[in-house]
Design an enzyme around this catalytic site. Structure first.
Site, PDB file in Angstrom:
ATOM      1  CB  CYS A  40      44.652  50.266  38.213  1.00 56.85           C
ATOM      2  SG  CYS A  40      45.359  49.067  37.057  1.00 56.85           S
TER       3      CYS A  40
ATOM      4  CB  CYS B  15      51.902  46.968  41.048  1.00 57.09           C
ATOM      5  SG  CYS B  15      50.384  45.971  40.891  1.00 57.09           S
TER       6      CYS B  15
END
Length: 261
Positions: free
Chosen positions: A70, A177
């Site tokens: 993440c 991302c």
């Protein structure tokens, strides 16, 4: 061997699949936080608290390494996670692949969440690794949420909006991302210009998987006998892969390689 991965949601699927390809014999622990996502709009303190809870849930299963799959958690929580878990549990963060993208000579676009776009963290990476090439930072509002929910129409809208902000001469796109890697081919199709060479996409999944193995002194062994253990934790609760995960090839691969217990 057991490798844990953590994320706010299903963005960890890409890195988990990369681990499985390098070491099919590795048991996997997937720890995410559907109760608290999205993490992007949260304060750094909130992100750190949520990430720490997700990491602790994974660590309770005694993995050999923990991948923070993440970007948001890696920016805000990595020092705290390492301070608590290392050296007993190696912690591997995720860094946008700006360096390899810039090495191709540019121009480069960086697709990222609105919170990350223009952030001191991202600007620092650009200044360190991409000063010699043209870089466009492209905010992608709603794309991570659309991917998380496997909302096809919303994915199409968000990808189209980001592609409209991407200069037509871009030769490489950084997927800033982890959720975006699940729709990489859609992104490629949206930014590819007729008559130009194929646009190169740069994700982080392969790099973090390889780094996790290096941290524990394990070599890739793609022909190893496959493991069948897949532990899924949703905000600390034992569960199965969520339905949205099965909308993607990566989720289907993990389920196929890990029969229900």
């Amino acid at each position: 061997m057991k490798i844990a991965l953590m994320d706010s949601g299903i963005g960890l699927l890409a890195a988990a699949t990369a681990v499985r390809r390098l070491r099919p014999d590795a048991d996997l622990v997937l720890s995410s936080d559907p109760d608290g996502m999205p993490w992007g709009p949260r304060t750094p303190q909130d992100v750190t608290a949520r990430a720490l809870a997700v990491a602790r849930a994974a660590a309770a299963h005694r993995p050999d390494a923990l991948i923070v799959a993440c970007n948001t958690a890696s920016v805000h929580a990595l020092p705290t996670l390492r301070a608590e878990l290392e050296p007993t549990l190696p912690v591997v963060g995720t860094v946008p692949a700006i360096k390899p993208a810039a090495a191709g000579g540019g121009p480069v676009a960086i697709w990222a969440t609105p919170a990350t776009t223009g952030s001191p963290y991202q600007r620092g990476l650009i200044g360190e690794f991409a000063r010699s090439v043209a870089v466009t930072e492209v905010p992608c509002p709603g794309l991570a949420d659309a991917v998380q929910n496997a909302d096809e129409a919303a994915i199409d809208r968000a990808v189209a909006a980001a592609a409209a902000l991407t200069p037509p001469d871009v030769r490489a796109v950084v997927l800033g991302c982890t959720h975006y890697e699940l729709v990489a081919e859609r992104i490629r199709a949206a930014v590819q210009q007729p008559g130009l060479p194929p646009v190169t996409l740069h994700g982080s999944a392969g790099a973090v998987a390889a780094q996790a193995l290096r941290r524990i002194g394990a070599a890739p062994a793609p022909s190893a006998e496959p493991a069948t253990s897949l532990t899924v934790l949703l905000s600390g609760r034992a569960a199965e892969l969520p339905d949205a995960a099965l909308a993607y090839a990566e989720g289907l691969l993990l389920r196929a390689a890990s029969p229900a217990r």
